[in-house]
Design a protein around this motif. Sequence first.
Motif, PDB file in Angstrom:
ATOM      1  N   ASN A  13      35.835 -29.587 -10.078  1.00 34.20           N
ATOM      2  CA  ASN A  13      36.247 -28.694 -11.243  1.00 34.20           C
ATOM      3  C   ASN A  13      37.579 -29.031 -11.403  1.00 34.20           C
ATOM      4  O   ASN A  13      38.363 -28.579 -12.302  1.00 34.20           O
TER       5      ASN A  13
ATOM      6  N   LYS B 235      26.854 -18.785 -15.655  1.00 30.32           N
ATOM      7  CA  LYS B 235      28.347 -18.669 -15.441  1.00 30.32           C
ATOM      8  C   LYS B 235      28.820 -17.218 -14.952  1.00 30.32           C
ATOM      9  O   LYS B 235      29.875 -16.680 -15.228  1.00 30.32           O
TER      10      LYS B 235
ATOM     11  N   LEU C 117      22.744 -31.703 -21.273  1.00 29.79           N
ATOM     12  CA  LEU C 117      23.987 -31.931 -21.215  1.00 29.79           C
ATOM     13  C   LEU C 117      24.538 -32.588 -20.074  1.00 29.79           C
ATOM     14  O   LEU C 117      25.517 -32.724 -19.630  1.00 29.79           O
ATOM     15  N   CYS C 118      23.712 -32.900 -19.055  1.00 24.19           N
ATOM     16  CA  CYS C 118      23.973 -33.592 -17.819  1.00 24.19           C
ATOM     17  C   CYS C 118      24.427 -34.858 -18.266  1.00 24.19           C
ATOM     18  O   CYS C 118      23.753 -35.670 -18.910  1.00 24.19           O
TER      19      CYS C 118
ATOM     20  N   CYS D 287      29.539 -33.829 -11.778  1.00 23.71           N
ATOM     21  CA  CYS D 287      30.452 -33.329 -12.687  1.00 23.71           C
ATOM     22  C   CYS D 287      30.515 -31.836 -12.675  1.00 23.71           C
ATOM     23  O   CYS D 287      31.436 -31.313 -13.203  1.00 23.71           O
TER      24      CYS D 287
ATOM     25  N   HIS E 259      28.624 -29.534 -13.982  1.00 24.85           N
ATOM     26  CA  HIS E 259      28.291 -28.860 -15.133  1.00 24.85           C
ATOM     27  C   HIS E 259      27.192 -27.901 -14.738  1.00 24.85           C
ATOM     28  O   HIS E 259      27.281 -26.631 -15.195  1.00 24.85           O
ATOM     29  N   CYS E 260      26.207 -28.499 -14.010  1.00 22.52           N
ATOM     30  CA  CYS E 260      24.805 -27.617 -13.979  1.00 22.52           C
ATOM     31  C   CYS E 260      25.471 -26.433 -12.841  1.00 22.52           C
ATOM     32  O   CYS E 260      25.031 -25.479 -13.161  1.00 22.52           O
TER      33      CYS E 260
ATOM     34  N   ASN F 294      28.252 -25.052 -12.384  1.00 27.85           N
ATOM     35  CA  ASN F 294      29.100 -23.975 -13.111  1.00 27.85           C
ATOM     36  C   ASN F 294      28.215 -23.102 -13.580  1.00 27.85           C
ATOM     37  O   ASN F 294      28.628 -22.111 -13.790  1.00 27.85           O
TER      38      ASN F 294
END
Length: 413
Positions: free
Chosen positions: A207, A246, A264-265, A287, A289-290, A292
């Motif tokens: 992050n 989140k 969105l991965c 990344c 993303h998942c 978070n």
Amino acid sequence: MSDTPMLDQLETGPWPSFVKDLKRKAAQKPQVKDLLGQLERSYRDKITHWKHGGIVGVLGYGSGIIGRYSDLPDEFPGLEHFHTMRINHPSGWFYTTEALRMLCDIWDQYGSGVLNMHGSTGDIIFLGTTTDNLEPCFQALAHKGFDIGGSGSAMRSPSCCCGPARCEWSCYDTMEACYDITQEFQFELHRPGFPYKFKFKFSGCPNDCVAAVARADCSVIGVWKDDIRIDQAAVKAYAGGELKPKGGGAHVDKLDIQKDVVDLCPTQCMSWDGSTLKINDRECNHCMHCINLMPQALRPGTEKGATILLGSHAPILEGAQMSWVIVPFMEMEKPFDELKELGANIMEWWTENGKNRERVGELILRLGMREFCKAVGLDPVPQSIKWPRCNPFFFWHAEDFEAEAEGKTYIKL
Ligand code: HEM
Ligand code: HEM
Ligand code: SF4
Ligand code: SF4
């Protein structure tokens, strides 16, 4: 009409105003009154009235103070010298109230009282004092355990995210690493001997809360090597809406695992059949993303360390650059010997080869990744190629082909 009609306008918005703060301080400090006066004058004249630069220092330190002078010293005597002191911040920016009061008291005594906590560099910035006050101010700070930071062509005060102190995602102890590296490179921090500035920044996970990848010559970003840990029951609770994405801070109230997570991965390495979430971890590019989105269901793996990147900076000689990977994975345990050795090698190569005002990333662009890897003792890795299949940083030399003809292999089988 008031003395500062244009500055007054800045006070009228709905936001907090530095003009209001400075006016309050100006009631105690003549320099700050002059600061407001000169700024108003600059707005009127449409040019700055600061003379930039010059080196000022304190005993034994060439770094840490940014010299500033007004070009209208007769009109604004309080700004005849108005130097900025950069104070090394504590790792993670944690203070007791007592420490904050102590810093403010010292600055009220020796400077303008105007300060800026943790701007883009990270340090505490004390704005505005005279040359005479620098040494006593430095001494007062030192007696309370605060050192001044780096500035000029030196190593800058390293900074880090709060890491494990408050964040479960941290893949190493960012605060310990930041402190240890600051101690290790004290000489480089306080005695400018580099072609230009050099920054270390430490983020505990991808992050990258201190924006190390964009702002540090050496970016140390926490990462895991093994698989993302999955709690399938918690994934289902997210799918059913019992758990909020989140922690309630997402754009949706209830997660659609397929649409919001899997689709969105960026590497398309996840799948969801309505009851089980699968990740092909070999393809995951970490990344976050998942993780978070579903912090209670997904966690970084357990084999943790950091990726070391190099080269980011704001535009000076070349355009702005982001750091690129030089070491995909490094263990990050105290005493951080591997990082220290690599850091020292990088600084040595850059100091010997860099032109004035050339950051290390620009030097690599000029001399090539191959030269760099060889000089600092790193094996090239696929990640050190900037644009795959098009513009490698790494060039083979004739001697490599000769060695190959004699039987040397470059691929580790
Ligand atoms: C009292 C006046 C000023 C103060 C207190 C001040 C303060 C600072 C500080 C603390 C930094 C960060 C320094 C660093 O990281 O090396 C900085 C950077 C910078 N300042 Fe100023 N500054 C002043 C006047 C000016 C003026 C007059 C100019 C331009 C005419 C200017 C242009 C810049 C630029 C371009 C940077 C970025 C440099 C870099 O990152 O390489 N500053 N300033
Ligand atoms: C309308 C007025 C101003 C605006 C919009 C503005 C905006 C900014 C922004 C966006 C930053 C970067 C913050 C960060 O990255 O954390 C910054 C940093 C800074 N500002 Fe201002 N600022 C204003 C006025 C001032 C004034 C009046 C002073 C000094 C008297 C000042 C001194 C500084 C310093 C010292 C930094 C930190 C530089 C560094 O650490 O590299 N600013 N400002
Ligand atoms: S960079 Fe990662 S570990 Fe550090 S504070 Fe941000 S999310 Fe937490
Ligand atoms: S961390 Fe990013 S790349 Fe890895 S599985 Fe999650 S979303 Fe995909």
